[in-house]
Design a protein around this motif. Sequence first.
Motif, PDB file in Angstrom:
ATOM      1  N   GLN A 256       0.826  -1.207   0.000  1.00 42.35           N
ATOM      2  CA  GLN A 256       0.000   0.000   0.000  1.00 42.35           C
ATOM      3  C   GLN A 256       0.862   1.259   0.000  1.00 42.35           C
ATOM      4  O   GLN A 256       0.559   2.237  -0.713  1.00 42.35           O
ATOM      5  CB  GLN A 256      -0.931  -0.023   1.213  1.00 42.35           C
ATOM      6  N   ARG A 257       1.964   1.248   0.771  1.00 41.81           N
ATOM      7  CA  ARG A 257       2.860   2.412   0.808  1.00 41.81           C
ATOM      8  C   ARG A 257       3.532   2.633  -0.538  1.00 41.81           C
ATOM      9  O   ARG A 257       3.663   3.769  -1.011  1.00 41.81           O
ATOM     10  CB  ARG A 257       3.908   2.208   1.894  1.00 41.81           C
ATOM     11  N   ALA A 260       1.139   4.191  -2.914  1.00 36.30           N
ATOM     12  CA  ALA A 260       0.742   5.570  -2.589  1.00 36.30           C
ATOM     13  C   ALA A 260       1.910   6.546  -2.650  1.00 36.30           C
ATOM     14  O   ALA A 260       1.740   7.733  -2.348  1.00 36.30           O
ATOM     15  CB  ALA A 260       0.111   5.593  -1.198  1.00 36.30           C
ATOM     16  N   GLN A 278      -1.557  -7.323  -3.772  1.00 34.42           N
ATOM     17  CA  GLN A 278      -2.552  -6.972  -2.764  1.00 34.42           C
ATOM     18  C   GLN A 278      -3.760  -7.910  -2.815  1.00 34.42           C
ATOM     19  O   GLN A 278      -4.272  -8.340  -1.781  1.00 34.42           O
ATOM     20  CB  GLN A 278      -3.004  -5.522  -2.966  1.00 34.42           C
TER      21      GLN A 278
END
Length: 465
Positions: A256-257, A260, A278
């Motif tokens: 996720q990091r 983003a 994911q």
Amino acid sequence: MIRRRLYNRFCPISLDSLAQTGSTRNMDVIDWFVPPAVRDDPRKNTRHRGIAKSLLTISVVVSLMLVGIVMARGRLPAVEVALFAAGILTPVLGAVLIRATADITLGLVVANMGGIIIIAVWAFLTGGIISIALPGFLANLALLSTFGNVAILLVTGAALAVALVFLYLATTMGWVPASFIAASQAPGVMLTSMLGSAGMVVLAGFVVARDRARVKAHLVKAQNAAEQSSRAKAVFLRSISHEFRAPLDAILGLAQRVGADREHPLSEEQQKQLGGIQTAGLYLGDLLTQVLEMSRAETGELSLNIEPVLTEQVIAPCLSIIEPEAQKRGIALINECGTHAGSVVWADRIVVKQVLLSLLSNAVKFNRVSGTVTVSCQPAGASYLRIVVADTGVGIASERKHELFEPFSRLGLEEGTIKGAGLGLVMSKRLIERMRGRIGFESIEGLGSSFWVELPLAEANAAPG
């Protein structure tokens, strides 16, 4: 499949395998009479051993009767010796037949019919309906009752009745020849006959009762070991679930990091690959959750809150939750519960929603594009309400229907694009049964499937204890 192998590796061990573990012993004479085909089955092996012991006990008792009568009367006529020889060999013949055919019924019928004929002939030659041989008939019936086979008891009882009627007619019509047992010898022979008949019943009954007690003890031991194994499995699954979740959450968090990160944007292909990571991580997390919940249900650790539940209050929210996924596939959701939606059932509200969502999700996933999913409610007798989820999918092949409620079974769709661990229906079945309900299905290949859940009506059933 790897998942099924892992599940089977840590699932509760079977009663048969546990019973067999404690039954290893050296071969003896009785083992020879056990059919080779059933020696690996502890329950059948024990039953066959018990039958063989009972039949051989009869032969031993008849042999002792022969010794007693010889001691009381001296030398016996040839015909009487032949009758005793037949009485000794007939039970052995029955045991040999059971070994050769593995058919207990056949062996018992042969042994008991042979016994009736031998006793009838002996009675005919020693006084007819008032013969000293008649106690043997009662021993025959008493022995049969210990085997627990009603059919054999009825057939042999009918044969015994025919034999008694014949002896009565032979006696009253004067067909009975002069007895070869002298009047002075009759009391001693009668005593031997009575003691022998009683010995047959007592000894054979003791053998059967002891073997049944042994089987019961094995089953209790196996059940205790299975329960212990199930608890150990639950502990293992909880431990392994926590061990997996920590690194899995770290992987998902890092993914996720990375996705983003505005300073180092990913290319379209990298974004696609990251999305795959994911998706796979979330799928693995769901799988761990389902396995853990199923384990808790198996061991009784999953507590339920059984209360009166209004049917429409669980059906309507489930349809709303599943509607977006159905719209993506162009599938129409139809609610045909009508007035029965106002029925009140005994259930755990959250669990019922979980089960209905699982059935609705499957109905959407395995449906045709632009198909329909119909939810209906109808009485199932006077005490239950049936909730049906019907789809217009491809249906289930007849030869694979038996796999439907097996863990990790996906009915040949393992290589397809439809996601799922194959645990939803297994979990649903166990949860519904915990609520005193029933679950089942009907399916026609090529036309669709209908899955139904039956829950006890509150107005017709007392609150579950």
